[in-house]
Design an enzyme around this catalytic site. Structure first.
Site, PDB file in Angstrom:
ATOM      1  N   HIS A   1     -11.702  -4.935   9.374  1.00  0.00           N
ATOM      2  CA  HIS A   1     -12.208  -4.779   8.010  1.00  0.00           C
ATOM      3  C   HIS A   1     -13.569  -4.089   7.976  1.00  0.00           C
ATOM      4  O   HIS A   1     -14.291  -4.223   6.994  1.00  0.00           O
ATOM      5  CB  HIS A   1     -12.352  -6.138   7.324  1.00  0.00           C
ATOM      6  CG  HIS A   1     -11.079  -6.728   6.813  1.00  0.00           C
ATOM      7  ND1 HIS A   1     -10.089  -7.167   7.631  1.00  0.00           N
ATOM      8  CD2 HIS A   1     -10.630  -6.946   5.553  1.00  0.00           C
ATOM      9  CE1 HIS A   1      -9.085  -7.658   6.906  1.00  0.00           C
ATOM     10  NE2 HIS A   1      -9.400  -7.520   5.644  1.00  0.00           N
TER      11      HIS A   1
ATOM     12  N   GLU B   1       0.811  -1.218   0.000  1.00  0.00           N
ATOM     13  CA  GLU B   1       0.000   0.000   0.000  1.00  0.00           C
ATOM     14  C   GLU B   1       0.847   1.272   0.000  1.00  0.00           C
ATOM     15  O   GLU B   1       0.445   2.289  -0.575  1.00  0.00           O
ATOM     16  CB  GLU B   1      -0.955   0.006   1.193  1.00  0.00           C
ATOM     17  CG  GLU B   1      -2.226  -0.805   0.978  1.00  0.00           C
ATOM     18  CD  GLU B   1      -2.044  -2.303   1.179  1.00  0.00           C
ATOM     19  OE1 GLU B   1      -0.926  -2.718   1.534  1.00  0.00           O
ATOM     20  OE2 GLU B   1      -3.006  -3.052   0.975  1.00  0.00           O
TER      21      GLU B   1
HETATM   22  C1  TPP Z   1      -2.511  -4.425   4.212  1.00  0.00           C
HETATM   23  C2  TPP Z   1      -3.516  -5.281   3.533  1.00  0.00           C
HETATM   24  N1  TPP Z   1      -3.681  -5.159   2.216  1.00  0.00           N
HETATM   25  C3  TPP Z   1      -4.581  -5.903   1.573  1.00  0.00           C
HETATM   26  C4  TPP Z   1      -5.338  -6.819   2.243  1.00  0.00           C
HETATM   27  C5  TPP Z   1      -6.411  -7.612   1.527  1.00  0.00           C
HETATM   28  N2  TPP Z   1      -5.981  -9.009   1.377  1.00  0.00           N
HETATM   29  C6  TPP Z   1      -6.412  -9.934   2.229  1.00  0.00           C
HETATM   30  S1  TPP Z   1      -5.762 -11.437   1.883  1.00  0.00           S
HETATM   31  C7  TPP Z   1      -4.892 -10.815   0.584  1.00  0.00           C
HETATM   32  C8  TPP Z   1      -4.028 -11.717  -0.207  1.00  0.00           C
HETATM   33  C9  TPP Z   1      -2.937 -12.288   0.623  1.00  0.00           C
HETATM   34  O1  TPP Z   1      -2.164 -13.138  -0.131  1.00  0.00           O
HETATM   35  P1  TPP Z   1      -1.134 -14.112   0.530  1.00  0.00           P
HETATM   36  O2  TPP Z   1      -0.235 -13.372   1.439  1.00  0.00           O
HETATM   37  O3  TPP Z   1      -0.493 -14.884  -0.550  1.00  0.00           O
HETATM   38  O4  TPP Z   1      -1.991 -15.069   1.463  1.00  0.00           O
HETATM   39  P2  TPP Z   1      -3.090 -16.146   1.054  1.00  0.00           P
HETATM   40  O5  TPP Z   1      -4.407 -15.444   1.147  1.00  0.00           O
HETATM   41  O6  TPP Z   1      -2.770 -16.649  -0.297  1.00  0.00           O
HETATM   42  O7  TPP Z   1      -2.990 -17.197   2.105  1.00  0.00           O
HETATM   43  C10 TPP Z   1      -5.124  -9.466   0.433  1.00  0.00           C
HETATM   44  C11 TPP Z   1      -4.528  -8.629  -0.615  1.00  0.00           C
HETATM   45  C12 TPP Z   1      -5.140  -6.917   3.636  1.00  0.00           C
HETATM   46  N3  TPP Z   1      -5.854  -7.757   4.375  1.00  0.00           N
HETATM   47  N4  TPP Z   1      -4.210  -6.147   4.240  1.00  0.00           N
END
Ligand code: TPP
Ligand code: TPP
Ligand code: MG
Ligand code: MG
Lengths: 325, 341, 325, 341
Positions: free
Chosen positions: C129, C60
């Site tokens: 959230h 971000e």
């Molecule tokens: C700071 C922040 N940015 C965006 C999000 C929204 N978000 C939630 S899960 C996710 C993807 C995460 O990917 P990864 O780290 O690969 O974990 P996975 O869900 O694949 O286990 C995002 C972008 C968030 N929760 N926090």
């Protein structure tokens, strides 16, 4: 009673608590070997050693995250964020993690930590090193917020914060670091959530914080002496918990409220207190509620400009004279 | 006992990972799988209202660490944390109840699916904002180091998380302070809907960055519970003895979408099928049979776990909605929510 | 006039501006190929191609920093922060960089960008959230802040924000994404800084924002019908600039003010407006100023609990009935 | 002309860096040095009120990039940015005036020492919160790439900055988007008062992390203007042609404390002295003489620069304090500060 500077009262408060409780540890940038950029923590490394007093990389999220993790698992960390403006780089850890963990886990997680930070203007440091951001913290449910105006309060509130089982953010006002004042000898522990009535008047209640307390006191003297306006001055000291009992009582007695804030205009603690009074103390009010604040602008750096933005004694006197009679 | 079976039993015994542990790895993977599947069913029945992020397909990692960790070690995980919480021994009814927003939920309905926590079991929280829990885990490790308890903090996160600032800060900090923390990247190839390769400068988002923190590059097959178990044990032992952190990248794949809202249409054709062949539980079951563990032993476990999931489901369903009193409880240590006197 | 959802009005607003001005680019996490986690930007990638509509890593600070750098050098980026809670991880870029650069450089630097983010509760997503954090933004001098309540306003305010030479933060209320409403055909551009009086009454002025506008309208109907209390309802729409002219006029006319906020209790925009009224409209007030807010707590997740925290139509009706007569 | 001199002139000509550029590198380093020294004098006279962070000893880096950059390239730097701003051609009186809080200051006194900016010269700002300007520089590079202008953004920061999250995010982002941005780490061995080695997991805080972003490891002698110039040119050219970012670590040392408040007592004995022997300007002057440039040429430059600094000082001193009207100007694009109607 010894006379200490506000700056030395910081080290004294931390030292008192570290000596008492092995679980208290202290971390931050340039805080150990250098004793802090404001020299407020000089001597702690020598006294308590490198295991408990630790220099950190420029990683504010890691600093506060580490403090949180340590607090959750039995330590009682004190973390320094060098300038309060930098809370913005680790705001997620403060506002979304530290503040919310106890609630989200229905009380399973406890985060007894203290964040100390240097707040406010007066050093000609410009817009990114001079903000008063106690309102950022006050907005967030789950974190306690104090801002001492006197050396004794610095020491006593640090001690109270360390002993509190909730996270506490202490705003130390940069412009007060060299202020001297009496500090009780021996163990000194204050109480969170208590405002202090520093003088009582009959025409108007001035509520102020940190540097503004001193300006409000000076203004009250002038108003009394030169203009026959007699003011109560309340040092809020603690924004969360907020001592509304004391504030409501004084406003009810004097019939008028003036808040004096160093922060920018919008959504500060002054607005919060004003709105509480406008609700709960409405029928006792004899006239409009006055808020005196820094204008809603980023802070300019040049001395002439900076001095003209932060509420001055003259401005407090003038606004109260014009609006209260 | 016929000698063939005996020989095979010896084979199991001679393996570096003993029979009991193997069976527990199997059982635990199954528990995570069946409980997640149940969560999905409950969602389809509209009994789970908020979001939920399932670990279907990724169970080997949570299970292997769960088995390898000491009871007093600490787990920090993400919104995709049902499996990690269960793997530390949290009750299934507590997890399902929380997902359903019931009184019996681990958090009394206050936290929800994304914040499962069971401090008594060392499950120190599920964190829903990407990256934040990495420094928090480092802090727990610091407290273990400070008190000399030889506890280890284990921090799970996804591939996408390696691109946020807190990842970098936590890694550097932990290495400089030599903290007993194990960072475990579950690389399931996607952030939410975006392939990790399209937003990352290196092939292995975690392992290819280990060098930036003077750490060893470690990539493990995250669908092989034994491989994860061995790696977990090795680096946790080292961390306990003062050897500092490790960064472990486990390659895996989630069988379902990112969250309940996601049909996962963005996947290239055949990708899921390929990974289903490498389903960690399927693989593990075959391995156990190959090692001479008799089918009946596994079937017994399967039945037992299914029964537990069923019971937990009933317990959770029977639980009342949380009392509204809870709304004003536990903001502060005094148990309340008062911000004024 | 076409009927659009609030969600579709987002894409329509962005598309209108991208079609008009080549300098408008759009970036965020999962916004391009996936069309956003709230499906509010579906179709933009197909329409404008991968050079202008870009998926980003979970970074971000990089997203908003890049938007800022691009804005300083001639582009007009629209950046999405998926949930407004995540503003905390990039708060420095918002509060210390984007907001202050023009002032600090004495007008040399211009940062014409738009940040869109999904705000508020109702989805049972829990404390990290579901926050309404428009007050975080309102506090910071140098950034404009809007929060539309209707699909037409979504489109029109996005367009106005893109055309504005200042940084604008748009809070889209998650709970409104599926709301349908009439949206003017053809080019539709609104104006920042205008509140809207949605109904006029004589007993009381209710000031609300986003989801709370709808609840305030419903409450006003009930109050009128069942209790004979006649209310003005104002949709603030824009917190910065703030249309105090409209608000002051209505409060002066009705003699009472009620603010209805989704954010937690302390230091919200409701307190700011209350304190303005308590100062500038004091003599026209017939009784206390009422603020209706979410309690000052992190948000609980379970449906029963979440529903009991956010101000409901019933609560608005009850508080106004009890306090205004 | 005696042949010895002629040969030496040929030597200059044959060098990859021509005589004019060499003289400009010399002149510019000197300008930065003398202007910083003057800032220090003015501080001692209490004419500079706020903080200031001098680049004494680090001039080769700012000068080399300043000479190598195209006029329409963009500089992003830190609170330690006087040199970088001057190196793009900002006026000395504008810089000194800003430090003194005068009307003639680059920012009319609104920004101060830590925020020097001269957009007309491509000096896009000095940023006082660690790390923030790295993604901002990436964004400027994005805009150049988008519009096809072949401009490059150059972003300067210190060793300490490599440990903050924004560093990591900006690097990954820039590489994935292949942006024309050059990240220049001025490694002066210290953050404020803390040695960088005591808080960093790797020896070279920037270069040892290049691999984490699929970038080449580059370490340059930051006290050798020619070396920096060559590196700058090479990677800026590549970036202009679409080759993407570079991360360059320049080894250097600041001769004075971190800021005006710092006597730098934390340095080990002899360290400063060792680095003073490698003073970039001393080195460069000797090199030019060695290459046959006559002493008088250098003395002329020295006198000229000193005169300019003197004139700038007088201009700044003569300038009035800024008008108080400025306080309420330029919060918004309309020139004002109104947040309400
Ligand atoms: C700071 C922040 N940015 C965006 C999000 C929204 N978000 C939630 S899960 C996710 C993807 C995460 O990917 P990864 O780290 O690969 O974990 P996975 O869900 O694949 O286990 C995002 C972008 C968030 N929760 N926090
Ligand atoms: C986020 C943040 N944390 C801390 C500081 C305080 N601070 C200012 S300069 C500095 C040291 C920076 O070190 P380095 O990056 O090496 O740059 P140098 O000053 O050596 O040029 C620190 C910690 C800051 N400005 N911003
Ligand atoms: Mg993933
Ligand atoms: Mg440095």
């Amino acid at each position: 009673m010894a006379e200490l500077t506000y700056r030395d009262a910081v080290a004294a408060g931390i030292a008192q608590e570290m000596a008492r409780d092995e679980r208290v540890v202290f971390l931050g940038e340039d805080v150990a070997h250098a004793g802090g950029v404001f020299k407020a923590t000089v001597g702690l490394l020598d006294k308590f050693g490198p295991k408990r007093v630790r220099d950190c990389p420029i990683s504010e999220q890691a600093i506060l995250g580490a403090a949180m993790g340590a607090a959750m698992t039995g330590l009682r960390p004190i973390a320094e964020i060098m300038f309060s403006d930098f809370l913005a780089v680790c705001w997620d850890i403060v506002a979304n993690e530290i503040a919310k963990s106890r609630y989200m886990t229905n009380g399973q997680v406890s985060v007894p930590l203290v964040i100390r930070t240097a707040n406010g203007a007066g050093s000609r440091f410009g817009a990114q090193h001079s903000q008063s951001v106690e309102n950022w913290a006050m907005m967030i449910p789950g974190i306690k917020v104090v801002a001492p105006a006197f050396p004794a309060d610095v020491k006593g509130l640090i001690a109270a914060a360390v002993r509190d089982d909730d996270p506490v953010l202490i705003f130390e006002q940069k412009s007060l670091y060299s202020l001297k004042g009496e500090v009780p000898d021996g163990e000194h522990v204050d109480e969170l959530g208590r405002a202090r009535v520093l003088r009582q008047g009959k025409d108007c209640t001035i509520v102020a914080l940190a540097l503004m307390v001193h300006r409000a006191l000076a203004a009250a003297d002038i108003l009394e002496r030169d203009h026959g306006i007699s003011c109560t001055v309340i040092d809020v000291r603690s924004l969360v918990p907020l001592d509304t009992v004391t504030i409501l009582a004084e406003v009810a007695r004097t019939g008028r409220l003036v808040t004096v804030e160093e922060n920018p205009r919008l959504c500060g603690w002054g607005a919060e207190i004003a709105s509480i009074i406008a609700d709960e103390c409405f029928w006792e009010l004899d006239g409009p509620i006055i808020r005196i604040t820094t204008p809603h602008i980023p802070l300019p750096s040049a001395d002439a400009l900076e001095d003209a933005t932060i509420p001055s004694v003259e401005r407090i006197v003038r606004e109260i004279r014009e609006k209260i009679d | 006992m016929d000698t063939k079976v005996k020989n095979k039993k010896d084979a199991v015994a001679k393996e570096d990972i003993g029979r009991d542990i193997r069976l527990e790895l199997f059982r635990l993977q199954l528990e995570l799988r069946l409980c997640e599947k149940r969560a999905y069913d409950l969602f389809l029945q509209n009994l789970i209202k908020g979001t939920s992020h399932l670990s279907l397909g990724q169970e080997a990692i949570a299970a292997a660490f769960g088995v390898a960790m000491r009871p007093d070690d600490w787990t920090f995980c993400t919104y995709r944390g049902h499996a990690h919480t269960l793997a530390r021994g949290a009750s299934m009814s507590g997890v399902l109840g929380e997902l359903m927003g019931r009184e019996c939920g681990l958090l009394g309905g206050k936290g929800g699916s994304m914040h499962l926590t069971d401090v008594a079991k060392g499950a120190m929280g599920s964190y829903a904002i990407i990256g934040a829990h990495l420094p928090v885990a480092a802090g727990a490790a610091w407290s273990a180091q400070y008190r000399g308890t030889e506890q280890v903090a284990v921090c799970f996160f996804g591939d996408g998380t390696t691109n946020i600032g807190a990842f970098h800060e936590a890694l550097n900090f932990s290495v400089v302070w030599k903290l007993p923390v194990i960072f475990v990247c579950e690389n399931n190839l996607y952030m939410e809907y975006t392939p990790i390769s399209s937003v990352t400068a290196v092939e292995h988002p975690a392992a290819d960055r280990a060098g930036a923190y003077n750490l060893e590059k470690i990539v493990v097959d995250g669908n092989d519970a034994d491989a994860v178990y061995r790696t977990a044990t090795k680096y946790m032992d080292r961390a306990r003895k003062g050897g500092g952190p490790a960064l472990i990248e486990c390659m895996t794949y989630r069988h379902s979408g990112h969250s309940r809202a996601d049909p996962a249409k963005y996947r290239p054709e055949g990708e899921l099928e390929k990974w289903l062949e490498r389903d960690p539980i399927k693989i593990y079951r075959e391995r156990l049979l190959g090692l001479g563990i008799v089918e009946a032993t596994l079937t017994d476990i399967e039945n037992e776990v299914m029964q537990q999931v069923n019971e937990a489901t009933e317990t959770a369903k029977a639980s009342a909605p949380p009392s509204l009193d809870g709304i004003h409880q536990h903001v502060w240590a005094d148990g309340g929510a008062a911000w004024r006197n």
